[in-house]
Scaffold this motif. Structure first.
Motif, PDB file in Angstrom:
ATOM      1  N   ARG A   3      12.711   1.844   4.750  1.00  0.00           N
ATOM      2  CA  ARG A   3      11.267   1.876   4.531  1.00  0.00           C
ATOM      3  C   ARG A   3      10.870   3.002   3.571  1.00  0.00           C
ATOM      4  N   GLN A   4      11.566   4.123   3.664  1.00  0.00           N
ATOM      5  CA  GLN A   4      11.310   5.217   2.718  1.00  0.00           C
ATOM      6  C   GLN A   4      11.687   4.790   1.305  1.00  0.00           C
ATOM      7  N   LEU A  27       0.835  -1.194   0.000  1.00  0.00           N
ATOM      8  CA  LEU A  27       0.000   0.000   0.000  1.00  0.00           C
ATOM      9  C   LEU A  27       0.873   1.248   0.000  1.00  0.00           C
ATOM     10  N   THR A  28       0.586   2.178  -0.902  1.00  0.00           N
ATOM     11  CA  THR A  28       1.284   3.452  -0.835  1.00  0.00           C
ATOM     12  C   THR A  28       0.770   4.237   0.375  1.00  0.00           C
ATOM     13  N   GLU A  29       1.475   5.286   0.733  1.00  0.00           N
ATOM     14  CA  GLU A  29       1.061   6.076   1.897  1.00  0.00           C
ATOM     15  C   GLU A  29      -0.320   6.692   1.671  1.00  0.00           C
ATOM     16  N   PHE A  44      10.082   3.206  -4.151  1.00  0.00           N
ATOM     17  CA  PHE A  44      10.112   2.213  -5.222  1.00  0.00           C
ATOM     18  C   PHE A  44       8.696   1.793  -5.611  1.00  0.00           C
ATOM     19  N   GLN A  45       7.804   1.697  -4.622  1.00  0.00           N
ATOM     20  CA  GLN A  45       6.427   1.296  -4.890  1.00  0.00           C
ATOM     21  C   GLN A  45       5.666   2.378  -5.649  1.00  0.00           C
ATOM     22  N   GLN A  46       6.060   3.626  -5.433  1.00  0.00           N
ATOM     23  CA  GLN A  46       5.300   4.743  -6.006  1.00  0.00           C
ATOM     24  C   GLN A  46       5.853   5.239  -7.334  1.00  0.00           C
TER      25      GLN A  46
END
Length: 292
Positions: free
Chosen positions: A254-255, A117-119, A260-262
């Protein structure tokens, strides 16, 4: 439940159901090969069933629809092969969940693995969970629970599946090679592919968490790479540990995962290698005696 370690958490959920104390959202560890997928879908079926007992009845129309794979009040987001779960996917799911239940019972959403999940997507779910509509359930399966936003975790109930430890998959050896490059001057591991980079990012974070756990006196059984405990202790004895710097390094991992996910096209391997170079300079400790 065909896996014996799933029996106790299942009975606890049944007791909550009998007392009408089920939560609107649950999260659990995602290890399908150890039964988490079976537990997840069994719970979804149970919540949707119109005549549940100790399990879903398997006979009502809702159960038959679920078995057929076309229940109108059940939705899934499976990001196993994706980089992230974005806000557009979550909003689309939310629009379905707020509608009146087609079968007159519960509405259930499953997300896996919710680590992706993105932020923004996490915050969208958080807003719903602050004032959850009646009869709506969120079930999130996560590979690493600590990757979820703390605020989101605080709105859900953790289901401890007590899954047995996975068989040795070689990660202890990989972690040892990374440890050696940080503290003993060895060449860093080679990152060849995107999948390698994601694996090395997980190992980096877990290794940092182990170092922090060692500094806090945590038992080896609770560490990710318990076979390295003696090396952790040696490091602790020879270096003055800055726990805040270790926490900062964990936060950097974690950042980086979130970025990378976004962002498509991000060179995760290159960025992770740059972090490795920083940490090899002992950014989170300073020598207090002889070097390792």
């Amino acid at each position: 439940m065909s896996f014996p370690w799933l029996r106790e958490p299942w009975l606890k959920l049944l007791k909550s159901a009998e007392q009408q104390r089920l939560a609107h959202a649950y999260y659990m560890r995602h290890q399908p090969q150890l039964g988490s997928e079976q537990f997840l879908l069994t719970l979804a079926n149970y919540l949707l069933c119109r005549q549940p007992g100790k399990n879903a009845c398997g006979q009502c129309k809702s159960c038959l629809l679920f078995k057929a794979g076309n229940h109108p009040d059940f939705w899934q987001i499976d990001a196993t092969d994706e980089n992230s779960i974005g806000i557009d996917e979550v909003r689309q799911l939310q629009r379905k969940l707020v509608q009146t239940a087609n079968q007159g019972g519960a509405r259930v959403a499953v997300l896996r693995p919710a680590d992706k999940l993105t932020e923004q997507a996490s915050n969208a779910i958080l807003k719903v969970l602050e004032e959850p509509p009646a009869g709506m359930f969120w079930l999130l399966a996560v590979e690493q629970p600590e990757h979820l936003l703390p605020t989101l975790r605080s709105r859900m109930q953790w289901i401890n599946l007590a899954l047995p430890a996975k068989a040795d998959d070689g990660h202890d050896e990989l972690a040892a090679s990374l440890y050696t490059s940080w503290f003993e001057g060895a060449l860093p591991p080679v990152i060849k592919t995107k999948d390698d980079a994601q694996q090395w990012l997980d190992i980096s974070e877990h290794l940092l968490l182990d170092l922090l756990a060692t500094q806090q006196g945590v038992a080896a059984s609770r560490m990710h790479f318990s076979s390295l405990q003696q090396r952790y202790r040696s490091w602790q004895q020879q270096y003055r540990v800055d726990p805040n710097a270790l926490l900062h390094a964990v936060h950097e991992c974690r950042q980086l995962r979130q970025r990378f996910q976004q962002a498509k096209g991000l060179n995760l391997g290159l960025l992770l290698s740059l972090y490795w170079q920083q940490w090899a300079q002992h950014d989170f400790s300073s020598p207090s005696g002889s070097s390792l």
